[in-house]
Design a protein around this motif. Structure first.
Motif, PDB file in Angstrom:
ATOM      1  N   GLU A 214     -82.390 -52.935-100.400  1.00  0.00           N
ATOM      2  CA  GLU A 214     -81.679 -53.282 -99.182  1.00  0.00           C
ATOM      3  C   GLU A 214     -80.666 -52.214 -98.810  1.00  0.00           C
ATOM      4  OE1 GLU A 214     -79.961 -57.062-100.324  1.00  0.00           O
ATOM      5  OE2 GLU A 214     -81.481 -58.144 -99.169  1.00  0.00           O
ATOM      6  N   GLY A 215     -80.508 -52.005 -97.513  1.00  0.00           N
ATOM      7  CA  GLY A 215     -79.405 -51.219 -97.016  1.00  0.00           C
ATOM      8  C   GLY A 215     -78.208 -52.121 -96.779  1.00  0.00           C
TER       9      GLY A 215
ATOM     10  N   GLN B 172     -73.329 -47.828 -91.690  1.00  0.00           N
ATOM     11  CA  GLN B 172     -74.462 -48.441 -92.374  1.00  0.00           C
ATOM     12  C   GLN B 172     -75.384 -47.379 -92.964  1.00  0.00           C
ATOM     13  OE1 GLN B 172     -76.552 -50.582 -89.159  1.00  0.00           O
ATOM     14  NE2 GLN B 172     -78.183 -49.053 -89.286  1.00  0.00           N
ATOM     15  N   PHE B 173     -76.209 -47.838 -93.906  1.00  0.00           N
ATOM     16  CA  PHE B 173     -77.257 -46.977 -94.449  1.00  0.00           C
ATOM     17  C   PHE B 173     -78.504 -47.824 -94.684  1.00  0.00           C
ATOM     18  CE2 PHE B 173     -75.210 -48.729 -98.209  1.00  0.00           C
ATOM     19  CZ  PHE B 173     -76.274 -49.058 -99.028  1.00  0.00           C
ATOM     20  N   LEU B 174     -79.643 -47.170 -94.605  1.00  0.00           N
ATOM     21  CA  LEU B 174     -80.912 -47.765 -94.990  1.00  0.00           C
ATOM     22  C   LEU B 174     -81.412 -47.053 -96.236  1.00  0.00           C
ATOM     23  CD1 LEU B 174     -82.660 -48.059 -91.494  1.00  0.00           C
ATOM     24  CD2 LEU B 174     -81.438 -49.843 -92.764  1.00  0.00           C
ATOM     25  N   PRO B 175     -82.125 -47.728 -97.112  1.00  0.00           N
ATOM     26  CA  PRO B 175     -82.596 -47.071 -98.337  1.00  0.00           C
ATOM     27  C   PRO B 175     -83.591 -45.958 -98.027  1.00  0.00           C
ATOM     28  CG  PRO B 175     -82.932 -49.455 -98.426  1.00  0.00           C
ATOM     29  CD  PRO B 175     -82.564 -49.117 -97.030  1.00  0.00           C
ATOM     30  N   PRO B 176     -83.662 -44.947 -98.883  1.00  0.00           N
ATOM     31  CA  PRO B 176     -84.724 -43.956 -98.727  1.00  0.00           C
ATOM     32  C   PRO B 176     -86.092 -44.643 -98.743  1.00  0.00           C
ATOM     33  CG  PRO B 176     -83.101 -43.230-100.337  1.00  0.00           C
ATOM     34  CD  PRO B 176     -82.766 -44.651-100.017  1.00  0.00           C
ATOM     35  N   LYS B 177     -87.051 -44.066 -98.056  1.00  0.00           N
ATOM     36  CA  LYS B 177     -88.366 -44.692 -97.901  1.00  0.00           C
ATOM     37  C   LYS B 177     -89.018 -45.039 -99.235  1.00  0.00           C
ATOM     38  CE  LYS B 177     -89.432 -42.590 -93.410  1.00  0.00           C
ATOM     39  NZ  LYS B 177     -90.354 -41.693 -92.673  1.00  0.00           N
TER      40      LYS B 177
END
Length: 275
Positions: free
Chosen positions: A209-210, A196-201
């Motif tokens: 969305e990640g 998984q990944f989360l978007p950069p801040k």
């Protein structure tokens, strides 16, 4: 242009000198967690892969359900050379084909090569957009990919390892995907369970969305263990809260005879023919 009778031999000779992930990695400083990467790849390798062996084809069919409940369907087809997995080809639609010969990306539009200067970088990034997650753990050996930490965790109540993975700048075409990833591995089998990944801040303010990929079914083809059923869930906010945006990917995996021309650009094929 017609091929001369010696082209097939020349193509094979050229393909044999294209580095695999492993040989490419050997030319750079050893990764801090190379021993773990080796274990993951060994766990996903059922039998030895040989040069000139069959090419893996992946026909991916995705059903995406957006937050408003609307279902969208899409598909694409990919070809991967198991002996040198940097060599990849992707047919996005009837008009657009993207490839990477092991060193450089290329693309064709309606059968004509796209000669724009940014095409090699965009082609390589698009291939990573579409295939990086599905080719884990093998894609951990792509140049510039680094495991920065490994910690013990649990996944669905079972012991697991949590890998933090850094990617080089512009590894993907999407700036939202160009961030640190998390990969969860079964502590006993060393099989990849989730990525998984989360978007950069800086993108959270625009509700970017990640994504979480959970690999639920696999098959063995050309000696390698590859996914056939993947559930994707959108992740929202800095904490990665699951949203109502989901997708299911069904992948039909087959093989076909090895043909280096699958992975070489029209320009390279023309150069070989003229030579």
């Amino acid at each position: 242009m017609r091929r001369c009778s010696c082209v097939s031999s020349l193509l094979i000779a050229i393909a044999l000198v294209v580095p695999t992930f492993a040989t490419a990695a050997a030319k750079t400083p050893a990764r801090p967690h190379q021993a773990l990467i080796n274990k993951l790849i060994a766990a996903a390798t059922v039998r030895a892969v040989t040069r000139g062996g069959p090419v893996i084809t992946m026909q991916l069919r995705e059903e995406e359900t957006t937050s408003d409940g609307v279902v969208h369907k899409r598909s694409f087809k990919a070809w991967i050379n198991p002996a040198s997995m940097l060599q990849r080809r992707l047919q996005l639609n009837p008009s657009v084909i993207i490839g990477f010969d092991g060193r450089r990306g290329w693309a064709t539009i309606r059968g004509k090569e796209d000669r724009r200067p940014q095409t090699p970088m965009m082609a390589a990034g698009t291939l990573n957009d579409k295939l990086f997650a599905y080719l884990l753990p093998f894609s951990l050996e792509e140049p510039g990919v680094e495991i920065t930490s490994v910690t013990k965790t649990r996944w669905h109540k079972k012991p697991a390892l949590k890998l933090q993975v850094d990617l080089p700048r512009n590894f993907f075409t999407s700036p939202i995907m160009n961030t640190a990833w998390t990969v969860i591995v079964d502590a006993k089998t060393h099989h990849v369970l989730m990525a998984q990944f989360l978007p950069p801040k800086k993108y959270l303010a625009i509700a970017a969305e990640g994504m979480r990929y959970e690999f639920l079914k696999h098959t063995t083809v050309a000696g390698l263990r590859v996914p056939t059923y993947v559930v994707i869930v959108a992740l929202q906010g800095a904490q990665g809260t699951e949203g109502g945006h989901t997708a299911v990917d069904r992948i039909t995996v087959t093989t076909q005879p090895y043909d280096p021309s699958l992975f070489l650009s029209p320009k390279e094929l023309e150069r070989i023919n003229e030579g």
